[in-house]
Scaffold this motif. Sequence first.
Motif, short mmCIF file in Angstrom:
data_model
loop_
_atom_site.label_atom_id
_atom_site.label_comp_id
_atom_site.label_asym_id
_atom_site.label_seq_id
_atom_site.Cartn_x
_atom_site.Cartn_y
_atom_site.Cartn_z
N LYS A 103 0.86 -1.18 0.00
CA LYS A 103 0.00 0.00 0.00
C LYS A 103 0.90 1.23 0.00
CE LYS A 103 -3.54 2.26 2.66
NZ LYS A 103 -4.93 2.08 2.48
N VAL A 104 0.74 2.09 -0.97
CA VAL A 104 1.62 3.24 -1.09
C VAL A 104 0.83 4.52 -1.28
CG1 VAL A 104 3.58 1.95 -2.01
CG2 VAL A 104 1.91 2.90 -3.57
N HIS A 105 1.49 5.61 -1.00
CA HIS A 105 0.93 6.95 -1.16
C HIS A 105 0.73 7.25 -2.64
CE1 HIS A 105 0.20 11.13 -0.10
NE2 HIS A 105 1.06 11.48 -1.03
N SER A 106 -0.48 7.21 -3.09
CA SER A 106 -0.83 7.57 -4.46
C SER A 106 0.02 6.86 -5.52
CB SER A 106 -0.73 9.09 -4.67
OG SER A 106 -1.54 9.76 -3.77
N GLN A 107 0.55 5.69 -5.17
CA GLN A 107 1.30 4.88 -6.14
C GLN A 107 2.53 5.59 -6.70
OE1 GLN A 107 0.31 1.74 -6.32
NE2 GLN A 107 -1.39 2.23 -4.99
N ASN A 108 3.20 6.38 -5.89
CA ASN A 108 4.43 7.03 -6.33
C ASN A 108 5.50 6.00 -6.65
OD1 ASN A 108 3.34 9.57 -6.03
ND2 ASN A 108 4.13 9.85 -3.97
N ILE A 109 6.42 6.40 -7.55
CA ILE A 109 7.52 5.53 -7.96
C ILE A 109 8.82 6.27 -7.70
CG2 ILE A 109 8.60 4.34 -9.90
CD1 ILE A 109 5.73 4.41 -11.23
N PHE A 110 9.70 5.64 -6.93
CA PHE A 110 10.99 6.22 -6.61
C PHE A 110 12.09 5.38 -7.24
CE2 PHE A 110 8.38 7.09 -2.69
CZ PHE A 110 8.03 8.38 -3.06
N LEU A 111 12.92 6.02 -8.04
CA LEU A 111 14.03 5.34 -8.69
C LEU A 111 15.30 5.59 -7.89
CD1 LEU A 111 13.24 6.22 -12.40
CD2 LEU A 111 12.53 4.21 -11.10
N ILE A 112 15.94 4.51 -7.46
CA ILE A 112 17.20 4.59 -6.73
C ILE A 112 18.27 3.85 -7.51
CG2 ILE A 112 16.05 4.82 -4.48
CD1 ILE A 112 16.87 1.85 -3.94
N GLY A 113 19.51 4.12 -7.20
CA GLY A 113 20.62 3.44 -7.85
C GLY A 113 21.79 4.39 -7.96
N PRO A 114 22.93 3.87 -8.36
CA PRO A 114 24.13 4.69 -8.44
C PRO A 114 24.09 5.67 -9.60
CG PRO A 114 24.57 2.52 -9.32
CD PRO A 114 23.18 2.48 -8.76
N MET A 115 25.01 6.65 -9.53
CA MET A 115 25.13 7.59 -10.64
C MET A 115 25.45 6.80 -11.91
SD MET A 115 28.73 9.43 -9.68
CE MET A 115 28.98 9.13 -7.94
N GLY A 116 24.82 7.22 -12.99
CA GLY A 116 25.06 6.55 -14.26
C GLY A 116 24.14 5.37 -14.54
N ALA A 117 23.21 5.10 -13.63
CA ALA A 117 22.30 3.96 -13.83
C ALA A 117 21.16 4.30 -14.79
CB ALA A 117 21.73 3.50 -12.49
N GLY A 118 20.90 5.58 -15.00
CA GLY A 118 19.83 6.00 -15.92
C GLY A 118 18.55 6.43 -15.23
N LYS A 119 18.63 6.80 -13.96
CA LYS A 119 17.42 7.14 -13.20
C LYS A 119 16.64 8.29 -13.81
CE LYS A 119 19.77 7.75 -9.44
NZ LYS A 119 21.15 7.41 -9.80
N SER A 120 17.32 9.35 -14.21
CA SER A 120 16.63 10.50 -14.78
C SER A 120 16.00 10.18 -16.13
CB SER A 120 17.57 11.70 -14.91
OG SER A 120 18.00 12.11 -13.63
N VAL A 139 36.65 5.74 -6.38
CA VAL A 139 35.49 6.35 -5.73
C VAL A 139 34.22 5.61 -6.11
CG1 VAL A 139 34.05 8.44 -5.64
CG2 VAL A 139 36.55 8.63 -5.48
N ILE A 140 34.06 5.32 -7.39
CA ILE A 140 32.86 4.59 -7.85
C ILE A 140 32.80 3.22 -7.19
CG2 ILE A 140 31.83 3.46 -9.86
CD1 ILE A 140 32.64 5.93 -11.49
N GLU A 141 33.92 2.54 -7.11
CA GLU A 141 33.94 1.21 -6.50
C GLU A 141 33.63 1.26 -5.00
OE1 GLU A 141 37.69 -0.47 -7.78
OE2 GLU A 141 37.08 -0.27 -9.88
N LYS A 142 34.12 2.28 -4.32
CA LYS A 142 33.87 2.46 -2.88
C LYS A 142 32.37 2.73 -2.66
CE LYS A 142 35.27 5.36 1.05
NZ LYS A 142 34.08 6.12 1.36
N LEU A 143 31.82 3.66 -3.46
CA LEU A 143 30.40 3.97 -3.34
C LEU A 143 29.54 2.74 -3.64
CD1 LEU A 143 30.33 7.48 -5.06
CD2 LEU A 143 30.03 7.00 -2.62
#
Length: 175
Positions: free
Chosen positions: A3-20, A133-137
Amino acid sequence: MKKVHSQNIFLIGPMGAGKSSVGKFLANKLDMHFYDSDEEIEKRTGVDIGWIFDIEGETGFRKRENIVITELANLPNIVLATGGGSVVMSETQEVLKKHGFVIYLEVSLSYQHTRTMNETRRPLLRVENREEVIEKLHAEQVPIYESLADYRVLTDNRSVQAVAEDIMHFLKFSK
């Protein structure tokens, strides 16, 4: 079923994953509003993310990021592309879990290196040892992404449309 608030969708992931890119496409297809947390922070402050990092450090930036994500998560009918490190704050994790479906856009290290190779706007990559840095993150954040995700989708060598279609297929059976 979540059950979610108005069916919002949140995209997570590292930089360069294509979220935007995926987020814009998905919002258009689903007739939802699209937001990018980094763009919202820049719009509200009038300065770029790099400047905030330089003046306030990562801690100051993460506080701002949490405020913006919390405000946006309370809006109805949105797709939100979050910053790669937004999940480090437990407060932000709780907001995401509570207010929508959390979709982890997974990307391999090699693909992420390629996607961010010429990137100049990302403050955490303004260093000589970008790959380190990318590998650490990656090591720090992947376990958080995995624990938060309602769904995971690999983005390596896939079109925005293909990734979005996977997400829409998942959502069709989850709502």
